[in-house]
Enzyme design. Structure first.
Site, PDB file in Angstrom:
ATOM      1  N   GLU A 135       0.829  -1.203   0.000  1.00 47.23           N
ATOM      2  CA  GLU A 135       0.000   0.000   0.000  1.00 47.23           C
ATOM      3  C   GLU A 135       0.868   1.259   0.000  1.00 47.23           C
ATOM      4  O   GLU A 135       0.565   2.236  -0.692  1.00 47.23           O
ATOM      5  CB  GLU A 135      -0.936   0.005   1.207  1.00 47.23           C
ATOM      6  CG  GLU A 135      -1.888   1.193   1.197  1.00 47.23           C
ATOM      7  CD  GLU A 135      -2.731   1.306   2.447  1.00 47.23           C
ATOM      8  OE1 GLU A 135      -3.052   2.444   2.833  1.00 47.23           O
ATOM      9  OE2 GLU A 135      -3.054   0.259   3.045  1.00 47.23           O
ATOM     10  N   SER A 232      -0.474  -6.427   7.624  1.00 49.46           N
ATOM     11  CA  SER A 232      -0.142  -5.361   8.564  1.00 49.46           C
ATOM     12  C   SER A 232      -1.201  -5.203   9.645  1.00 49.46           C
ATOM     13  O   SER A 232      -0.895  -5.103  10.835  1.00 49.46           O
ATOM     14  CB  SER A 232       0.044  -4.038   7.808  1.00 49.46           C
ATOM     15  OG  SER A 232       0.318  -2.980   8.695  1.00 49.46           O
TER      16      SER A 232
END
Length: 346
Positions: A135, A232
């Site tokens: 990301e 994450s």
């Protein structure tokens, strides 16, 4: 295990919300619908979401996961993952004449648009996130000349900006809320005129799962988070749980990875899962715990979630076209195709 409290005292606190968020659900369904619509193989750049089980399940259905666009044969269909990609990836796909389906989470796309807007206004953009995360790579690529990565509060001292009156922070969507705000506070000490994005960039699902696990952790001896190590938000859930009072916390992909020794002296086990985890994996953990005397399950649900996202526009377009063709033919499958196309709008 002989020193454990009586079986009747053993319980599981099951966090809710947990598991799939709207963005993950959309991305996984996009791959499944593409396989149905166009047939295998469908190529996916990177893992569609960070979960081993999901990736392996889609592979069995005909999805082929690749690391780079250049690995996709020219003229094929490629889906971009929920984590979003930089503009250069779209350019690479165009050069290879690939048909693309962008399954980026709309909340990630929102951050991309913010980055582009602030770059056009010539701001220095401080992107809070973890180096190397997909990301972060995708967001940084939206405005590489304007974005500086800040990997936690300890990294703030390394930040340089051109004009302290034109600095804004953005964030990776899957971070710990507490960790992000600690970094923001440190940045504001260095740059008092730092401005915040127009809306909170930490994903609603990440925040909700952290709020729920905090409540669970406060009463738990052990918290088990179901999720993959490269997820994450799943990793953050373990950290948040321990920070909120859990005596111990572990991340597992499957129930088989649980170490029975973790249950020594434990009477309350908290269970949750990351935003890319299907609930079947949580059910496996609950069954494993029940077999060991932890059959009393209490759901802890501080809030409800109802957000949904429509499928990527490329899929919606083709599903609508198929529905129109089926309706024109008037065949027996017309109603089913039309219903599927209608469902893709939600």
């Amino acid at each position: 295990m002989g020193d454990m409290t009586a079986t009747s005292a053993r319980r599981v606190l099951l966090a809710a919300p947990r598991g799939y968020c709207a963005g993950v659900d959309r991305a996984v369904i996009a791959v499944e619908k593409a396989l149905e619509q166009y047939g295998a193989p469908i190529y996916v750049r990177k893992e569609i979401v960070h979960n081993k089980y999901v990736v392996r399940t889609l592979e069995k259905k005909g999805a082929i996961f690749v690391d780079e666009t250049e690995e996709v044969p020219e003229g094929s269909i490629v889906i971009f993952s929920a984590h979003g990609v930089a503009p250069v990836v779209h350019e690479e796909a165009a050069e290879r004449k690939l048909a693309t389906i962008d399954a980026a989470c709309p909340l990630v796309t929102k951050v991309h648009k913010e980055a582009v807007r602030f770059a056009k206004e010539d701001y220095d953009i401080l992107l809070i996130g973890h180096e190397g995360h997909e990301e972060v790579i995708g967001t940084s690529g939206q405005a590489p000349d304007h974005i500086t990565l800040v990997d936690g509060p300890d990294d703030v001292k390394n930040v340089d900006v051109r004009d302290e009156s034109k600095v804004v922070w953005l964030s990776q969507t899957t971070l710990s809320v507490d960790e992000t705000m600690e970094t923001v506070d440190a940045l504001k000490e260095r740059f008092p005129q730092l401005i915040s994005p127009p809306s909170d960039d930490i994903c609603y699902a990440t925040q909700n799962r952290q709020i729920a696990v905090k409540q669970v952790a406060a009463e738990s001896d052990l918290v088990i988070v179901v999720g993959s190590k490269n997820s994450s938000n799943s990793v953050r859930l373990v950290e948040v749980a321990i920070g909120a009072g859990a005596k111990d916390g572990h991340l597992v992909d499957y129930a088989s990875e649980i170490d029975e020794a973790w249950l020594e002296g434990v009477t309350t086990v908290g269970v949750t899962s990351g935003a890319s985890v299907p609930d079947v994996l949580v059910e496996g953990v609950l069954e494993w715990l029940a077999e060991r005397g932890f059959g009393d399950v209490e759901v802890v649900q501080p809030m409800q979630e109802s957000l949904t996202f429509s499928l990527p526009k490329e899929l919606r377009r083709d599903l609508r076209a198929e529905a129109a063709a089926a309706a024109a033919s008037g065949g027996p499958e017309a109603a089913a195709v039309a219903a599927e196309a209608e469902g893709s709008q939600r």
